[in-house]
Design a protein around this motif. Structure first.
Motif, PDB file in Angstrom:
ATOM      1  N   SER A 171     -96.400  -2.857 -44.441  1.00  0.00           N
ATOM      2  CA  SER A 171     -97.763  -2.137 -44.616  1.00  0.00           C
ATOM      3  C   SER A 171     -98.332  -2.303 -45.942  1.00  0.00           C
ATOM      4  O   SER A 171     -99.540  -1.932 -46.214  1.00  0.00           O
ATOM      5  N   ASP A 172     -97.498  -2.550 -46.892  1.00  0.00           N
ATOM      6  CA  ASP A 172     -97.978  -2.837 -48.268  1.00  0.00           C
ATOM      7  C   ASP A 172     -98.851  -3.926 -48.489  1.00  0.00           C
ATOM      8  O   ASP A 172     -99.651  -4.392 -49.378  1.00  0.00           O
ATOM      9  N   LYS A 173     -98.956  -4.914 -47.342  1.00  0.00           N
ATOM     10  CA  LYS A 173     -99.961  -6.075 -47.399  1.00  0.00           C
ATOM     11  C   LYS A 173    -101.315  -5.752 -46.797  1.00  0.00           C
ATOM     12  O   LYS A 173    -102.307  -6.628 -46.583  1.00  0.00           O
ATOM     13  N   LEU A 174    -101.498  -4.409 -46.290  1.00  0.00           N
ATOM     14  CA  LEU A 174    -102.576  -4.075 -45.359  1.00  0.00           C
ATOM     15  C   LEU A 174    -103.609  -3.303 -46.451  1.00  0.00           C
ATOM     16  O   LEU A 174    -103.286  -2.374 -47.255  1.00  0.00           O
ATOM     17  N   GLY A 175    -105.020  -3.575 -46.062  1.00  0.00           N
ATOM     18  CA  GLY A 175    -105.929  -2.718 -46.760  1.00  0.00           C
ATOM     19  C   GLY A 175    -107.081  -2.272 -45.756  1.00  0.00           C
ATOM     20  O   GLY A 175    -106.863  -2.680 -44.551  1.00  0.00           O
ATOM     21  N   VAL A 176    -108.238  -1.816 -46.342  1.00  0.00           N
ATOM     22  CA  VAL A 176    -109.453  -1.634 -45.196  1.00  0.00           C
ATOM     23  C   VAL A 176    -110.774  -2.092 -45.851  1.00  0.00           C
ATOM     24  O   VAL A 176    -110.801  -1.936 -47.149  1.00  0.00           O
ATOM     25  N   CYS A 177    -111.344  -2.607 -45.089  1.00  0.00           N
ATOM     26  CA  CYS A 177    -113.007  -2.833 -45.291  1.00  0.00           C
ATOM     27  C   CYS A 177    -113.598  -2.028 -44.466  1.00  0.00           C
ATOM     28  O   CYS A 177    -113.818  -1.983 -43.340  1.00  0.00           O
ATOM     29  N   MET A 178    -114.534  -1.216 -45.308  1.00  0.00           N
ATOM     30  CA  MET A 178    -115.437  -0.430 -44.713  1.00  0.00           C
ATOM     31  C   MET A 178    -116.669  -1.196 -44.220  1.00  0.00           C
ATOM     32  O   MET A 178    -117.014  -2.286 -45.112  1.00  0.00           O
ATOM     33  N   ASP A 179    -117.431  -0.815 -43.471  1.00  0.00           N
ATOM     34  CA  ASP A 179    -118.773  -1.453 -43.088  1.00  0.00           C
ATOM     35  C   ASP A 179    -119.653  -0.584 -42.882  1.00  0.00           C
ATOM     36  O   ASP A 179    -119.687   0.458 -42.057  1.00  0.00           O
ATOM     37  N   SER A 180    -120.860  -0.335 -43.765  1.00  0.00           N
ATOM     38  CA  SER A 180    -121.878   0.695 -43.572  1.00  0.00           C
ATOM     39  C   SER A 180    -122.605   0.965 -42.340  1.00  0.00           C
ATOM     40  O   SER A 180    -122.702   1.941 -42.050  1.00  0.00           O
ATOM     41  N   CYS A 181    -122.948  -0.273 -41.630  1.00  0.00           N
ATOM     42  CA  CYS A 181    -123.593  -0.160 -40.122  1.00  0.00           C
ATOM     43  C   CYS A 181    -122.717   0.481 -39.355  1.00  0.00           C
ATOM     44  O   CYS A 181    -122.971   1.325 -38.608  1.00  0.00           O
ATOM     45  N   HIS A 182    -121.428  -0.152 -39.621  1.00  0.00           N
ATOM     46  CA  HIS A 182    -120.338   0.397 -38.614  1.00  0.00           C
ATOM     47  C   HIS A 182    -120.019   2.039 -38.671  1.00  0.00           C
ATOM     48  O   HIS A 182    -119.770   2.513 -37.672  1.00  0.00           O
ATOM     49  N   LEU A 183    -119.868   2.300 -39.919  1.00  0.00           N
ATOM     50  CA  LEU A 183    -119.506   3.601 -40.528  1.00  0.00           C
ATOM     51  C   LEU A 183    -120.847   4.626 -39.699  1.00  0.00           C
ATOM     52  O   LEU A 183    -120.468   5.553 -38.939  1.00  0.00           O
ATOM     53  N   ASP A 217    -127.612  -2.749 -43.328  1.00  0.00           N
ATOM     54  CA  ASP A 217    -128.364  -1.730 -43.039  1.00  0.00           C
ATOM     55  C   ASP A 217    -128.309  -1.769 -41.520  1.00  0.00           C
ATOM     56  O   ASP A 217    -127.438  -2.867 -40.773  1.00  0.00           O
ATOM     57  N   SER A 218    -128.735  -0.797 -40.512  1.00  0.00           N
ATOM     58  CA  SER A 218    -128.558  -0.584 -39.131  1.00  0.00           C
ATOM     59  C   SER A 218    -129.801  -0.660 -38.255  1.00  0.00           C
ATOM     60  O   SER A 218    -130.813   0.058 -38.696  1.00  0.00           O
ATOM     61  N   MET A 219    -129.939  -1.425 -37.147  1.00  0.00           N
ATOM     62  CA  MET A 219    -130.827  -1.390 -36.311  1.00  0.00           C
ATOM     63  C   MET A 219    -130.985  -0.200 -35.569  1.00  0.00           C
ATOM     64  O   MET A 219    -132.240   0.064 -35.049  1.00  0.00           O
TER      65      MET A 219
END
Length: 281
Positions: A171-183, A217-219
């Motif tokens: 798990s030390d190899k893992l991180g997160v990418c947030m996405d503004s549209c997805h959030l 941005d989000s449609m």
């Protein structure tokens, strides 16, 4: 110039890695995202060591933030079909091998869709793929992307992301990418209550895991569970909210990657707008 906003966009690797670095500089970016192979999942192009060395030097002298490889969209590590899961495992293992030529950078993937099997089974299948591909010697950080919640997607809730991480041996190899549209589409109100969204993520996953941010941005409206990216300032999130994301103190130093519906010149204009908005132009 150091300490500038770390921002880039999606570029094509067709002409080589060094070319992407040159293109990023041309449009005033200091990072970029790319596919290691065709986004539909075909065979990867073999690495040219001289090309990689030239890019690495270019990134160093221009103070680039980490660059981000993106897995093909067709991968589904939690499919009900074993052949589809095996394909995801094969592609991801090969992509991890490719990325080791660029140690210290990021690889992002969509957790997948459980296609009616349920979230728990989906999470088990995703963690199985990660446990079979992640090795102790890996020098690339693998990022789980936050999703919009369309269909049977896994990863639209922070709790699901954290459960995957907690079940992975490396798990030390893992991180997160947030996405503004997805959030925003998943019901996390980054427009009116960004502080609470980041606090919730910190409580459930931990901000130390947040390594990258897709800026879109989000449609579609808030909590729509749709994945429809829009150009910056043209959608339901809006330019002001996106600038607040860029300037939030808890996101300082995070690289941002534009995935808006643009060609390179459109990305260049968005980067200009965003740098101007934060006072860098």
């Amino acid at each position: 110039m150091q300490n500038r906003l770390n921002i880039g966009c999606h570029l094509s690797a067709a002409d080589g890695y060094f070319h992407m670095g040159e293109e990023a500089i041309r449009i005033d970016a200091n990072t970029f995202q790319f596919f290691t192979r065709n986004p539909r999942g075909s065979k990867a192009k073999e690495i040219n060591k001289d090309d990689i060395a030239a890019l690495t030097h270019l990134m160093t002298i221009n103070h680039f933030a980490p660059i981000l490889a993106h897995a093909p969209y067709t991968l589904n590590p939690c499919s009900a079909d074993p052949k589809v899961r095996d394909f995801a495992l094969m592609v991801m293992a090969d992509d991890f091998r490719i990325m080791e030529n660029l140690p210290g950078n990021y690889y992002n993937f969509h957790p997948g869709s459980h296609v009616g099997q349920g979230i728990e089974i989906g999470i088990d299948l995703i963690t199985d793929v990660l446990n079979r591909t992640l090795k102790p010697e890996l020098e690339t950080t693998i990022l789980l992307e936050t999703m919009s919640g369309k269909g049977s997607e896994v990863g639209s809730r922070f709790e699901e992301i954290q459960t995957i991480i907690s079940r992975v041996e490396q798990s030390d190899k893992l991180g997160v990418c947030m996405d503004s549209c997805h959030l925003y589409s998943a019901g996390y109100n980054v427009v009116d209550d960004l502080d609470s969204v980041l606090d919730e993520f910190d409580h459930i996953v931990g901000l130390k895991r947040l390594k990258a941010f897709h800026l879109n941005d989000s449609m579609t409206p808030f909590a729509s569970n749709k994945d429809r990216h829009e150009k910056i300032g043209k959608g339901t999130i809006g330019l002001d909210a996106i600038v607040r994301i860029l300037q939030h103190p808890k996101l300082k130093g995070i690289p941002f990657y534009l995935e808006t519906p643009n060609e390179v010149e459109g990305y260049q204009e968005e980067i200009r707008i965003l740098r101007a908005a934060v006072g860098e132009i």
